[in-house]
Design an enzyme around this catalytic site. Structure first.
Site, mmCIF file in Angstrom:
data_model
loop_
_atom_site.group_PDB
_atom_site.id
_atom_site.type_symbol
_atom_site.label_atom_id
_atom_site.label_comp_id
_atom_site.label_asym_id
_atom_site.label_seq_id
_atom_site.Cartn_x
_atom_site.Cartn_y
_atom_site.Cartn_z
ATOM 1 N N PRO A 2 1.417 -0.598 -0.195
ATOM 2 C CA PRO A 2 0.125 0.181 0.000
ATOM 3 C C PRO A 2 1.097 1.093 0.026
ATOM 4 C CG PRO A 2 -1.209 -1.309 1.732
ATOM 5 C CD PRO A 2 0.787 -2.176 1.547
ATOM 6 N N GLU A 3 0.300 2.169 -1.398
ATOM 7 C CA GLU A 3 1.040 3.709 -0.627
ATOM 8 C C GLU A 3 0.677 4.641 -0.404
ATOM 9 O OE1 GLU A 3 2.698 3.277 -5.118
ATOM 10 O OE2 GLU A 3 2.657 1.513 -5.701
ATOM 11 N N LYS A 60 4.151 6.014 4.837
ATOM 12 C CA LYS A 60 2.940 4.550 4.866
ATOM 13 C C LYS A 60 2.637 4.501 6.290
ATOM 14 C CE LYS A 60 5.296 3.703 0.238
ATOM 15 N NZ LYS A 60 6.193 2.782 -0.435
ATOM 16 N N ARG A 267 12.711 -3.865 -9.830
ATOM 17 C CA ARG A 267 11.578 -3.720 -9.481
ATOM 18 C C ARG A 267 10.496 -3.360 -11.287
ATOM 19 N NH1 ARG A 267 9.414 -0.847 -4.527
ATOM 20 N NH2 ARG A 267 7.612 -1.644 -5.033
#
Length: 284
Positions: A2-3, A60, A267
């Protein structure tokens, strides 16, 4: 993971249902989900009979201020969820922590990957000392402190790719893979361009786009890729309007070129070769 938009969605959801209610009991089902205190029983005892006065978000991280001045801090990490249940239900296989409220309501921390963490910090504890990662966070990107000048200064001597730089929490707090890809697309920047080569005009545009994309993500309730949902169990809808993220092999919404994906510092990065030409990243 989650960002910022997802964590902000969770924060807003928690504020709607948990404030001013006493925590009547706590259950820890996975000890390593508790970072502080070291003993889960101490975590339980410090939270029992306390009420949450306020929820804040920093990057976050979620931070709850309790009625005695102590703090509950939660980081969802890769797969954490905070779900609000209004009727009793048996814990699902990945339930790690449960907070029980009056009228039999429950706040449940579900975490399949088990990387998420919870901290209880006493009133006299400096949060950034107990959780060092908080001390290095950049200003909130939707705050007045996150200026073009701040972003330019952080990128000026950064030899990493601009995509990798955006994931650095000391440069853009709360930024992650999804909204970094989206920001670079709308800025016309190839993900491999060296951060220090951006012109002042490019930095200014990138700054504005970062703020725009994060606001749009919040308005959409975040992005649900695998596990994210709000405390009410609602999926995020930003993914349906994403420009490039998760759209490898699909047509660019602007020019029709096929969206590509590359690996960068471990990534994935999604981009449009036409709208984000590689030539902008060469020879700089």
């Amino acid at each position: 993971m989650p960002e910022l938009p997802e964590v902000e969605t969770v924060r807003r959801g928690l504020e709607l249902v948990t404030l001013k209610q006493p925590i009547v009991d706590v259950e820890v089902l996975l000890a390593r989900s508790i970072a502080l205190p070291k003993e889960p029983q101490a975590f339980i005892e410090h939270l029992r009979d306390r009420a949450i006065e306020q929820w804040q978000r920093r990057g976050k991280y979620l931070l709850a201020t309790l009625d005695d001045g102590s703090r509950l801090v939660i980081h969802l990490r890769m797969s954490g969820q905070l779900l609000w249940l209004t009727t009793p239900q048996p814990p699902c296989p990945h339930t790690r922590v449960r907070w029980f409220f009056p009228t039999r309501a429950e706040l449940r921390f579900v975490d399949q990957r088990t990387f998420g963490r919870c901290w209880w910090l006493p009133p006299d504890c400096r949060v950034a000392e107990a959780i060092p990662a908080l001390a290095t966070l950049a200003p909130e990107p939707l705050s007045e402190a996150f200026t073009v000048a701040f972003l330019a200064a952080r990128l000026a001597h950064c030899r990493r790719s601009i995509k990798t730089a955006l994931l650095d929490q000391s440069i853009v707090a709360g930024m992650g893979n999804i909204y970094a890809d989206e920001s670079l697309f709308l800025s016309g920047l190839h993900p491999t361009q060296s951060a220090h080569t951006l012109t002042p005009e490019q930095v200014q545009r990138l700054h504005g786009v970062i703020c725009q994309v994060l606001r749009e993500g919040i308005a959409a309730g975040g992005t649900t890729i695998r596990t994210f949902m709000s405390p009410a169990g609602v999926n995020g809808h930003y993914g349906g309007q994403a420009w490039v993220y998760g759209r490898k092999g699909e047509a660019c919404r602007v020019c029709g070129t096929t969206i590509e994906r590359l690996r960068l510092a471990g990534r994935s990065s999604h981009y449009c070769p036409q709208c984000q030409p590689l030539s902008s990243a060469i020879g700089k």
